[in-house]
Design a protein around this motif. Structure first.
Motif, PDB file in Angstrom:
ATOM      1  N   UNK A   1       0.864  -1.175   0.000  1.00  0.00           N
ATOM      2  CA  UNK A   1       0.000   0.000   0.000  1.00  0.00           C
ATOM      3  C   UNK A   1       0.904   1.229   0.000  1.00  0.00           C
ATOM      4  N   UNK A   2       1.319   1.688  -1.183  1.00  0.00           N
ATOM      5  CA  UNK A   2       2.299   2.773  -1.245  1.00  0.00           C
ATOM      6  C   UNK A   2       1.713   4.116  -0.816  1.00  0.00           C
ATOM      7  N   UNK A   3       2.547   4.906  -0.164  1.00  0.00           N
ATOM      8  CA  UNK A   3       2.141   6.261   0.195  1.00  0.00           C
ATOM      9  C   UNK A   3       2.277   7.146  -1.037  1.00  0.00           C
ATOM     10  N   UNK A   4       1.746   8.334  -0.948  1.00  0.00           N
ATOM     11  CA  UNK A   4       1.866   9.282  -2.062  1.00  0.00           C
ATOM     12  C   UNK A   4       3.333   9.625  -2.293  1.00  0.00           C
ATOM     13  N   UNK A   5       4.123   9.657  -1.239  1.00  0.00           N
ATOM     14  CA  UNK A   5       5.558   9.941  -1.377  1.00  0.00           C
ATOM     15  C   UNK A   5       6.237   8.803  -2.133  1.00  0.00           C
ATOM     16  N   UNK A   6       5.869   7.560  -1.811  1.00  0.00           N
ATOM     17  CA  UNK A   6       6.429   6.405  -2.517  1.00  0.00           C
ATOM     18  C   UNK A   6       6.056   6.455  -3.994  1.00  0.00           C
ATOM     19  N   UNK A   7       4.806   6.778  -4.287  1.00  0.00           N
ATOM     20  CA  UNK A   7       4.355   6.877  -5.677  1.00  0.00           C
ATOM     21  C   UNK A   7       5.165   7.947  -6.408  1.00  0.00           C
ATOM     22  N   UNK A   8       5.357   9.081  -5.762  1.00  0.00           N
ATOM     23  CA  UNK A   8       6.128  10.170  -6.378  1.00  0.00           C
ATOM     24  C   UNK A   8       7.567   9.730  -6.638  1.00  0.00           C
ATOM     25  N   UNK A   9       8.195   9.073  -5.664  1.00  0.00           N
ATOM     26  CA  UNK A   9       9.586   8.643  -5.819  1.00  0.00           C
ATOM     27  C   UNK A   9       9.735   7.573  -6.899  1.00  0.00           C
ATOM     28  N   UNK A  10       8.792   6.643  -6.968  1.00  0.00           N
ATOM     29  CA  UNK A  10       8.843   5.625  -8.026  1.00  0.00           C
ATOM     30  C   UNK A  10       8.630   6.257  -9.394  1.00  0.00           C
ATOM     31  N   UNK A  11       7.699   7.184  -9.485  1.00  0.00           N
ATOM     32  CA  UNK A  11       7.460   7.872 -10.757  1.00  0.00           C
ATOM     33  C   UNK A  11       8.717   8.619 -11.197  1.00  0.00           C
ATOM     34  N   UNK A  12       9.367   9.289 -10.270  1.00  0.00           N
ATOM     35  CA  UNK A  12      10.611   9.995 -10.594  1.00  0.00           C
ATOM     36  C   UNK A  12      11.668   9.027 -11.089  1.00  0.00           C
ATOM     37  N   UNK A  13      11.799   7.890 -10.427  1.00  0.00           N
ATOM     38  CA  UNK A  13      12.786   6.889 -10.833  1.00  0.00           C
ATOM     39  C   UNK A  13      12.477   6.326 -12.218  1.00  0.00           C
ATOM     40  N   UNK A  14      11.199   6.230 -12.548  1.00  0.00           N
ATOM     41  CA  UNK A  14      10.783   5.707 -13.852  1.00  0.00           C
ATOM     42  C   UNK A  14      10.750   6.791 -14.925  1.00  0.00           C
ATOM     43  N   UNK A  15      10.883   8.042 -14.512  1.00  0.00           N
ATOM     44  CA  UNK A  15      10.864   9.140 -15.477  1.00  0.00           C
ATOM     45  C   UNK A  15       9.480   9.454 -16.015  1.00  0.00           C
ATOM     46  N   UNK A  16       8.462   9.248 -15.183  1.00  0.00           N
ATOM     47  CA  UNK A  16       7.085   9.535 -15.583  1.00  0.00           C
ATOM     48  C   UNK A  16       6.443  10.420 -14.524  1.00  0.00           C
ATOM     49  N   UNK A  17       5.243  10.891 -14.809  1.00  0.00           N
ATOM     50  CA  UNK A  17       4.483  11.668 -13.841  1.00  0.00           C
ATOM     51  C   UNK A  17       3.870  10.733 -12.803  1.00  0.00           C
ATOM     52  N   UNK A  18       3.725  11.228 -11.590  1.00  0.00           N
ATOM     53  CA  UNK A  18       3.086  10.422 -10.550  1.00  0.00           C
ATOM     54  C   UNK A  18       1.655  10.046 -10.944  1.00  0.00           C
ATOM     55  N   UNK A  19       1.017  10.861 -11.762  1.00  0.00           N
ATOM     56  CA  UNK A  19      -0.340  10.536 -12.192  1.00  0.00           C
ATOM     57  C   UNK A  19      -0.376   9.307 -13.094  1.00  0.00           C
ATOM     58  N   UNK A  20       0.738   9.012 -13.770  1.00  0.00           N
ATOM     59  CA  UNK A  20       0.799   7.817 -14.615  1.00  0.00           C
ATOM     60  C   UNK A  20       0.683   6.538 -13.790  1.00  0.00           C
ATOM     61  N   UNK A  21       1.053   6.605 -12.527  1.00  0.00           N
ATOM     62  CA  UNK A  21       1.002   5.411 -11.687  1.00  0.00           C
ATOM     63  C   UNK A  21      -0.372   5.177 -11.074  1.00  0.00           C
TER      64      UNK A  21
END
Length: 79
Positions: A45-65
């Protein structure tokens, strides 16, 4: 719609599209390979911070996740 499964599917789809292994994403993101595996299976159950960090690592917007995919749109919702 189960957001854990949705985020997991999106992470996996984007990771594979970028031809990254779970281990490579773990190295880039700072999360463990075990965490990424659990996330992709919808067991985390990822937090919004985790989603943001994963999106950054993947080079996409957090909304894509968190954007619904075709599978999520065709599944009945249960409450």
């Amino acid at each position: 719609m189960d957001m854990r499964k949705l985020v997991g599917r999106n992470v996996q789809r984007i990771r594979q599209r970028k031809r990254l292994t779970q281990e490579q994403l773990a190295e880039i993101s700072g999360f463990s390979q075990q965490y990424i595996s659990g996330l992709e299976k919808g067991r985390r159950n990822p937090t919004i911070i985790t989603i943001y960090e994963l999106a950054s690592a993947l080079g996409v917007s957090h909304t894509d996740l968190v954007r619904p995919d075709k599978q999520a749109l065709t599944q009945p919702t249960s409450k």
